[in-house]
Every structure is written in structure tokens, then in C-alpha cells.
Design an enzyme around this catalytic site. Structure first.
Site, PDB file in Angstrom:
ATOM      1  CG  ASP A  67     -26.213 -17.537  10.142  1.00 31.58           C
ATOM      2  OD1 ASP A  67     -25.450 -18.502   9.919  1.00 31.58           O
ATOM      3  OD2 ASP A  67     -27.307 -17.653  10.715  1.00 31.58           O
ATOM      4  N   GLY A  68     -23.762 -13.705   9.093  1.00 33.67           N
ATOM      5  CA  GLY A  68     -23.444 -12.531   8.284  1.00 33.67           C
ATOM      6  C   GLY A  68     -22.167 -12.708   7.489  1.00 33.67           C
ATOM      7  CG  ASN A 139     -30.439 -14.963   5.139  1.00 33.48           C
ATOM      8  OD1 ASN A 139     -30.343 -16.136   4.820  1.00 33.48           O
ATOM      9  ND2 ASN A 139     -30.139 -14.543   6.351  1.00 33.48           N
ATOM     10  NE  ARG A 149     -44.790   8.920   8.645  1.00 39.86           N
ATOM     11  CZ  ARG A 149     -44.927  10.203   8.330  1.00 39.86           C
ATOM     12  NH1 ARG A 149     -44.958  10.559   7.061  1.00 39.86           N
ATOM     13  NH2 ARG A 149     -45.036  11.113   9.252  1.00 39.86           N
ATOM     14  CG  ASP A 168     -44.664  -0.697  10.112  1.00 42.99           C
ATOM     15  OD1 ASP A 168     -45.674   0.001   9.855  1.00 42.99           O
ATOM     16  OD2 ASP A 168     -44.250  -0.879  11.278  1.00 42.99           O
ATOM     17  CB  ALA A 180     -33.095 -14.353   8.652  1.00 36.22           C
ATOM     18  CE1 TYR A 181     -37.899  -7.736  10.406  1.00 37.80           C
ATOM     19  CE2 TYR A 181     -36.890  -6.780   8.442  1.00 37.80           C
ATOM     20  CZ  TYR A 181     -37.711  -6.659   9.546  1.00 37.80           C
ATOM     21  OH  TYR A 181     -38.337  -5.460   9.796  1.00 37.80           O
ATOM     22  CG  LEU A 183     -38.806 -17.455  12.638  1.00 41.39           C
ATOM     23  CD1 LEU A 183     -39.963 -18.380  12.308  1.00 41.39           C
ATOM     24  CD2 LEU A 183     -37.613 -18.253  13.142  1.00 41.39           C
ATOM     25  CB  SER A 184     -38.237 -11.695  13.502  1.00 40.54           C
ATOM     26  OG  SER A 184     -37.049 -12.358  13.900  1.00 40.54           O
TER      27      SER A 184
END
Length: 282
Positions: A67-68, A139, A149, A168, A180-181, A183-184
Site C-alpha cells: 500500500d505504501g 490515507n 505524553r 496523544d 489504516a492507522y 482503524l488501529s
């Protein structure tokens, strides 16, 4: 037909698959084009000085990698208005239209037996005292701290009042980037051919802070007013981090450019998601 081939040769066996792809394309009468950096590696190929020239000179692009690789290729293909067929050599490959064991499907490029998915992109502008700089994302755009932090962020929609929250960081994703991110970080899965902007906070310091979908016509503005000494960065599609200062703002809206992806079978998005997640569990 002129077909550009953009391989990620860092992938395992990428050179072998690239040669097979070039052979299939050339056997079917295509003129194959590649970046100048590959001169001397491959034969019977026309070379272009950079990726922008490559995209302008071809009829379509075959991106060989994960994908990248497809996301990197989309930066130039979207401007040139050229569709991309992704050949997946990675693990998931949500954006790919062909798996590495399906190279026979490349013949569909010559018969027209394929469809093109048109995916929304984001326009991401950093407003600083030095001026404005705009980027494109297929994306996501991520604003986060360099240290582990919590940071203070401001958030407004179409010039609304500033909503403040602590986290964060935050993710602003396209539907294509929803798997991608975002969803995580707990965001929803969204059909990539729909149009919206997905806001997903990263580890928010709140009991009721959830991912939110905004209409694609909205402009979302993000600021950081943290008193911490830690640095804050903007990351576009997983690329090199861009420093965001306390006086900067980042605005995100729908781009005028789209990424067009070639699909060679009749699987729908949900079939692809199911098969990819099944692969990730094995």
C-alpha cells in the site's frame, strides 16, 4: 499503450516479480516506462527523469509493492489524472488490484475488462509565520507529539468555535485510510468510494471521546496550544514528520485531486476487507 511500472525493490522478490510484469506487458504490445534510476537493470524500457514525468508520459501505472508504494505513486498519478493498478507484494494491500500470484490478470489492461475506483484525497495545509505549505494525502494526516505524553489540541470545523481536547494526537483520514492507522486507533471502517473526513483521536484523555465522520465539504482546522516542551509533528501518509509549532495551524479539506485505482475482478470492498483480515490472523 504506454504503461509505467513503479516497483518498490526493497520488497522481497520484487525484482523477480517486476521482470515478470514487464514481460507480460511487453508481450501484449505495451511500451513500458520506468524511472531513470532503474536504467541498466531492465531491458526494452523507456526511462523518464522523475516520477512526475513518468506519470505524464504514460496511459496508466502499475505500482509493484504494498500500500505504501501505491500511496507514493498516487501523489504524482493524481495530478496527471492516470489510474494505478497495484500489484501487492506486501502483507495486506487494501489498495492493490492484483496479488503477486495473479499476474495473469494484467492482460485485463489490454481488453478493458476492469473497473476504476475513484478515491477521495485530502488537502492538508500548514499555516505558519513563514507562509502556507500544502500537501496531499490519500490515507491520512496525523498530528501527534514526539514524546509519550498527553498534548492539548484545538479543533474547529468551518471556522466554528475552538473545541479543546487532550490526547496523544489525532488522525484525519479519508475513507480509503479508514483501514489504516485510524482503524488501529478505534476508528470505523468506511467504504473507500464514499466521501467524508474521519476524525479519530489517539488515546484521548476523556471518557466519551469517539471517532467522528465529517462531511467532505467541511474544512477542519487543528492547533496545538500545549504548554509542554515536547515537539508536535504532522505526518502525511506515514511520510517524513513535519514540525508543527505552537503558533501554527493545520487545515484539512477535500482535495481537488482524486486517486484512481484499477480493479481487475468483481470483488467489492467488504469482500476485500474480510479476506485481508483473515490473512492477518493467519
Amino acid at each position: 499503450m504506454k504503461i509505467a511500472v513503479i516497483p518498490n525493490l526493497d520488497k522481497r522478490d520484487a525484482d523477480t516479480y517486476t521482470r515478470e510484469i514487464l514481460a507480460v506487458l511487453q508481450e501484449n504490445g505495451a511500451e513500458t516506462l520506468m524511472h531513470e534510476k532503474h536504467r541498466g537493470q531492465y531491458e526494452h524500457v523507456t526511462f523518464c527523469k522523475n516520477h512526475a514525468a513518468l506519470a505524464e508520459s504514460c496511459d496508466l501505472i502499475v505500482a509493484v509493492g504494498g500500500d505504501g508504494t501505491i500511496i507514493h505513486t498516487a501523489k504524482h498519478a493524481s495530478v496527471a489524472g492516470k489510474p494505478i493498478l497495484g500489484v501487492n507484494l506486501g502483507r495486506l494491500g487494501f489498495l492493490a488490484g492484483v496479488e503477486k500470484d495473479e499476474l495473469h490478470k494484467l492482460k485485463a489492461l489490454f481488453t478493458g475488462d476492469y473497473r476504476v475506483r475513484r478515491l477521495m484525497m485530502l488537502s492538508v495545509t500548514v499555516h505558519s509565520v513563514k507562509g502556507d505549505t500544502t500537501y496531499r494525502a490519500l490515507n491520512d494526516a496525523v498530528v501527534s507529539g514526539a514524546q509519550s505524553r498527553i498534548y492539548d489540541f484545538g479543533f474547529s470545523v468551518d471556522g466554528s468555535k475552538l473545541y479543546k481536547f487532550r490526547a496523544d494526537g489525532l488522525i484525519l483520514a479519508t475513507p480509503a485510510g479508514s483501514t489504516a492507522y485510524s482503524l488501529s486507533a478505534g476508528g470505523p471502517v468506511v467504504d473507500p468510494e464514499s466521501e467524508c473526513v474521519i476524525f479519530t483521536p489517539i488515546c484521548p484523555h476523556a471518557l466519551f471521546n469517539r471517532s467522528t465522520l465529517f462531511c467532505a465539504d467541511k474544512t477542519i482546522t487543528v492547533s496545538t496550544d500545549s504548554d509542554y516542551s515536547g515537539e508536535v509533528y504532522l505526518t502525511i501518509d506515514g511520510g517524513a514528520p513535519i514540525r508543527i509549532h505552537k503558533t501554527d495551524t493545520v487545515s484539512v479539506s477535500r482535495s481537488t485531486y482524486y486517486t484512481e485505482l484499477i480493479q481487475t475482478d468483481d470483488r467489492n470492498f467488504y469482500d476485500i476487507v474480510d479476506s485481508k483480515f483473515m490473512q492477518s490472523r493467519t
